[in-house]
Design a protein around this motif. Structure first.
Motif, PDB file in Angstrom:
ATOM      1  N   PHE A   4      89.292  15.374  70.569  1.00  0.00           N
ATOM      2  CA  PHE A   4      88.936  15.239  69.156  1.00  0.00           C
ATOM      3  C   PHE A   4      89.609  16.389  68.415  1.00  0.00           C
ATOM      4  CE2 PHE A   4      85.912  12.481  71.011  1.00  0.00           C
ATOM      5  CZ  PHE A   4      85.458  11.630  70.020  1.00  0.00           C
ATOM      6  N   ARG A   5      90.438  16.048  67.451  1.00  0.00           N
ATOM      7  CA  ARG A   5      91.205  17.054  66.715  1.00  0.00           C
ATOM      8  C   ARG A   5      90.681  17.133  65.280  1.00  0.00           C
ATOM      9  NH1 ARG A   5      96.679  19.305  66.412  1.00  0.00           N
ATOM     10  NH2 ARG A   5      97.403  19.236  64.261  1.00  0.00           N
ATOM     11  N   VAL A   6      90.109  18.287  64.945  1.00  0.00           N
ATOM     12  CA  VAL A   6      89.567  18.523  63.611  1.00  0.00           C
ATOM     13  C   VAL A   6      90.540  19.429  62.854  1.00  0.00           C
ATOM     14  CG1 VAL A   6      87.644  19.459  62.275  1.00  0.00           C
ATOM     15  CG2 VAL A   6      87.206  18.310  64.455  1.00  0.00           C
ATOM     16  N   VAL A   7      91.003  18.977  61.690  1.00  0.00           N
ATOM     17  CA  VAL A   7      91.935  19.754  60.871  1.00  0.00           C
ATOM     18  C   VAL A   7      91.251  20.107  59.559  1.00  0.00           C
ATOM     19  CG1 VAL A   7      94.212  19.822  59.782  1.00  0.00           C
ATOM     20  CG2 VAL A   7      93.885  18.527  61.904  1.00  0.00           C
ATOM     21  N   LEU A   8      91.184  21.416  59.253  1.00  0.00           N
ATOM     22  CA  LEU A   8      90.503  21.891  58.053  1.00  0.00           C
ATOM     23  C   LEU A   8      91.402  22.843  57.281  1.00  0.00           C
ATOM     24  CD1 LEU A   8      87.114  22.781  59.729  1.00  0.00           C
ATOM     25  CD2 LEU A   8      87.432  20.943  58.083  1.00  0.00           C
ATOM     26  N   PRO A   9      91.315  22.832  55.951  1.00  0.00           N
ATOM     27  CA  PRO A   9      92.073  23.819  55.170  1.00  0.00           C
ATOM     28  C   PRO A   9      91.472  25.198  55.372  1.00  0.00           C
ATOM     29  CG  PRO A   9      90.607  22.584  53.738  1.00  0.00           C
ATOM     30  CD  PRO A   9      90.515  21.945  55.098  1.00  0.00           C
ATOM     31  N   LEU A  10      92.330  26.218  55.512  1.00  0.00           N
ATOM     32  CA  LEU A  10      91.826  27.590  55.661  1.00  0.00           C
ATOM     33  C   LEU A  10      91.060  28.006  54.417  1.00  0.00           C
ATOM     34  CD1 LEU A  10      94.776  29.466  57.387  1.00  0.00           C
ATOM     35  CD2 LEU A  10      92.547  28.911  58.348  1.00  0.00           C
ATOM     36  N   THR A  11      91.607  27.688  53.269  1.00  0.00           N
ATOM     37  CA  THR A  11      90.936  27.969  51.997  1.00  0.00           C
ATOM     38  C   THR A  11      91.547  27.085  50.932  1.00  0.00           C
ATOM     39  OG1 THR A  11      90.461  29.635  50.320  1.00  0.00           O
ATOM     40  CG2 THR A  11      92.540  29.849  51.479  1.00  0.00           C
ATOM     41  N   LEU A  12      90.785  26.763  49.936  1.00  0.00           N
ATOM     42  CA  LEU A  12      91.310  25.956  48.837  1.00  0.00           C
ATOM     43  C   LEU A  12      91.256  26.732  47.530  1.00  0.00           C
ATOM     44  CD1 LEU A  12      89.799  22.446  49.612  1.00  0.00           C
ATOM     45  CD2 LEU A  12      92.129  23.206  49.912  1.00  0.00           C
ATOM     46  N   ALA A  13      91.421  28.041  47.607  1.00  0.00           N
ATOM     47  CA  ALA A  13      91.299  28.868  46.403  1.00  0.00           C
ATOM     48  C   ALA A  13      92.663  29.242  45.832  1.00  0.00           C
ATOM     49  CB  ALA A  13      90.489  30.115  46.710  1.00  0.00           C
ATOM     50  N   ILE A  14      93.449  30.004  46.584  1.00  0.00           N
ATOM     51  CA  ILE A  14      94.746  30.481  46.094  1.00  0.00           C
ATOM     52  C   ILE A  14      95.782  30.292  47.193  1.00  0.00           C
ATOM     53  CG2 ILE A  14      96.019  32.462  45.196  1.00  0.00           C
ATOM     54  CD1 ILE A  14      93.357  33.641  44.284  1.00  0.00           C
ATOM     55  N   ILE A  15      96.927  29.724  46.845  1.00  0.00           N
ATOM     56  CA  ILE A  15      98.005  29.519  47.818  1.00  0.00           C
ATOM     57  C   ILE A  15      99.329  29.995  47.227  1.00  0.00           C
ATOM     58  CG2 ILE A  15      96.872  27.524  48.870  1.00  0.00           C
ATOM     59  CD1 ILE A  15      99.016  25.802  47.340  1.00  0.00           C
ATOM     60  N   GLU A  16     100.320  30.163  48.097  1.00  0.00           N
ATOM     61  CA  GLU A  16     101.698  30.371  47.667  1.00  0.00           C
ATOM     62  C   GLU A  16     102.316  28.998  47.487  1.00  0.00           C
ATOM     63  OE1 GLU A  16     103.601  32.955  46.969  1.00  0.00           O
ATOM     64  OE2 GLU A  16     102.145  34.551  47.351  1.00  0.00           O
ATOM     65  N   GLY A  17     102.886  28.748  46.301  1.00  0.00           N
ATOM     66  CA  GLY A  17     103.425  27.418  46.045  1.00  0.00           C
ATOM     67  C   GLY A  17     104.814  27.446  45.437  1.00  0.00           C
TER      68      GLY A  17
END
Length: 584
Positions: A463-476
């Motif tokens: 079972f592979r669970v993929v989650l975002p580390l954070t959804l606040a600030i990213i480099e884009g």
């Protein structure tokens, strides 16, 4: 209760939670390391700390029970009681009992408890007559609703507890004590019958300490890392402010060409560096390692395997991996369900494993690692795998699908996430109700994550669970399509190029594709995906950005790439909330 007493009790409850977590891990380690004196010393120290401090702060019911618990641990430590599976189960049951006490006291510091039933078990063990009930070892669901205080019978303090409490209360209105005075005061509450034991423990602790000092000699001075407790609301407020700071700094950068003063330009560059550093620090404050959550799974595996009479080894990999605290809080329940199912559904019985040439001990691996901007957690077992044919039969039986409905093996396997679906013919304490995997999928998707299954009949499942580390600030990477700007996460960009006619193809059922060095990649037009009315330009007049994806890479067509910047992500608007491929 005045503020000082409340603060002292609150501190104890917070520290007790960590002590109980440590104790549980020590008990689990004891089962496979029964003759380790250092481990027994550590267990005794933890229990003694809980007893002495709970008595000192006035939690008499906790002190009375932990006193009995400590007596059992002392007899084990002295070798008068053998370490058996039954004894370890009793120690874990005692640990659970104190955990419930602590949770209740956290909600209501005047809660009272009746521990007579479990104390009777301790007395049986002290007399050498205790045998654990395996049925009791079956793990209950994760506690969501803590029982209310009226579920426990009223109990009174013992005479000694009352005296202790009166003595403690008489000092509450005195001048505030220093930390040294507080420690000395707490020591005065320890019962006399164990003062020699405490002295021995303290002596042992000093000799450990001395050894560590010797070990680090010649390696430079030791650095102490002091810790303080900060409420999560303050950390969230800090992140909100930092997010606004990033936005302001971005606005200033966009008007950089209007600044002619060299000092202002230099200051702006310095501001950019500082804001990024502040952002990294503020984000790290919310990040905590998965270690404690992973360690809880050891208890789940032990209790489930004992109840099912299976031999199971749990391997933990990457438990130092960090994740946002809020995400972690919602991840615990799904992990419990998946791990329990791996032991129950995934692994065969000992007899069946031996019959097919496998080792009698099943293996469950819990692994965490970072992949781009995501955290990946894999729960793998070496069991029988998920048979699509069995799933299909059960699905038809339960009217989940019709008998003439044709589904791929992958779609059939994914039916385990269907509400109410279970392959178990009988309901047990552990599973079979059809409740769990649908909740797992729902909870993970609420975290903007996804869960997928890879299975091979006879070899096991992952079972592979993929989650975002954070959804606040990213480099884009900031791109332009017509008059609109879109951001692509920098961590997901593989490369960019100007497509030529030779590498652009049309594939039936897919549409425009890019043949890049033998790899066929779908071409995505953002304006078309969002239903914009902007005129589409030929692909040869645009820039193709190759984006990494877990399943397969794809290309996004944009008119221009302008610059790179930090981006604060906000929630999606209602008009595109169900669109795939968009974060915010």
């Amino acid at each position: 209760m005045d503020e000082f007493e409340k603060e002292v009790k609150t501190d104890f409850l917070f520290e007790a939670t960590q002590l109980l977590n440590d104790a549980e891990q020590a008990f689990l380690a004891l089962e496979g390391n029964k003759d380790n004196p250092d481990l027994m010393n550590e267990i005794f120290r933890l229990a003694h700390n809980l007893k002495g401090t709970s008595r000192a702060v006035g939690f008499g019911d906790v002190a009375e029970f932990t006193h009995e618990w400590e007596n059992l641990i002392l007899k084990i430590k002295e070798g008068k009681i053998a370490v058996t599976d039954s004894i370890v189960s009793l120690l874990l049951e005692c640990n659970d009992h104190v955990s419930i006490m602590i949770k209740m006291l956290t909600m209501d510091m005047d809660s009272k408890f009746d521990s007579k039933e479990i104390i009777a078990k301790i007395h049986l063990a002290l007399g050498g007559n205790y045998v654990a009930d395996n049925a009791h070892a079956a793990p209950a669901e994760v506690i969501h609703d803590i029982p209310s205080a009226d579920m426990f019978e009223e109990d009174t303090l013992t005479d000694s507890d009352s005296e202790m409490l009166k003595s403690f209360e008489s000092n509450l209105h005195a001048e505030p004590m220093t930390s040294v005075q507080t420690e000395e005061r707490a020591k005065s509450f320890f019962p006399s019958e164990h003062k020699k034991e405490v002295a021995a423990q303290e002596s042992n602790a000093v000799e450990a300490k001395d050894k560590k000092v010797q070990d680090i000699k010649g390696k430079g001075p030791a650095v102490e890392d002091d810790n303080i407790r900060v409420s999560l609301s303050r950390v969230e407020k800090l992140n909100d402010v930092v997010g606004e700071l990033v936005i302001i700094q971005t606005v200033l950068n966009q008007h950089r060409e209007e600044i002619v003063n060299p000092l202002m330009l230099k200051s702006l560059s310095q501001l950019s560096k500082l804001s990024k550093e502040i952002q990294n620090i503020s984000m790290s404050l919310r990040m905590i390692p998965l270690k404690q959550t992973f360690q809880k799974m050891q208890r789940i595996v032990r209790d489930t395997s004992k109840a099912l009479n299976k031999k199971v080894h749990l391997e933990l990999i990457g438990d130092e991996t960090e994740i946002d605290k809020t995400v972690l809080e919602h991840l615990s329940d799904p992990l419990v369900h998946i791990v329990r199912n791996a032991v129950d559904h995934g692994l065969e019985s000992t007899e069946n494993r031996l019959a097919v040439g496998k080792s009698e001990e099943g293996r469950v691996t819990l692994k965490a690692y970072h992949e781009g901007n995501n955290l990946v957690i894999e729960i793998k077992d070496d069991g029988k795998g998920i048979n699509p044919k069995v799933i299909r039969e059960k699905a038809i039986e339960k009217n989940v699908i019709s008998a003439n409905q044709h589904l791929s093996d992958e779609d059939l396997v994914n039916l385990v996430f269907h509400p109410g679906f279970s392959t178990k013919s009988e309901v047990s304490e552990i599973s079979g109700r059809g409740v769990g995997m649908d909740v797992v999928k729902t909870n993970i998707e609420k975290l903007s994550g996804e869960v997928k299954i890879h299975t091979e009949v006879g070899k096991g499942s992952t079972f592979r669970v993929v989650l975002p580390l954070t959804l606040a600030i990213i480099e884009g990477m900031v791109t332009k399509i017509g008059d609109e700007r879109y951001i692509i996460p920098l961590a997901q960009i593989y490369e960019s190029l100007s497509p030529t006619k030779e590498i652009i193809h049309h594939v039936n059922g897919v549409g425009e594709c890019l043949n890049l060095r033998g790899q066929v990649l779908p071409l995505m037009r953002v304006s078309k995906a969002l239903g914009r009315t902007a005129k589409e330009r030929p692909a040869t007049e645009q820039i193709a950005i190759i984006v990494n994806s877990e399943e397969r890479n794809f290309a996004v067509l944009v008119d221009d790439i302008t610059h790179q910047q930090q981006v604060v992500i906000k929630k999606l608007g209602e008009e595109i909330t169900n669109q795939k491929g968009f974060m915010g």
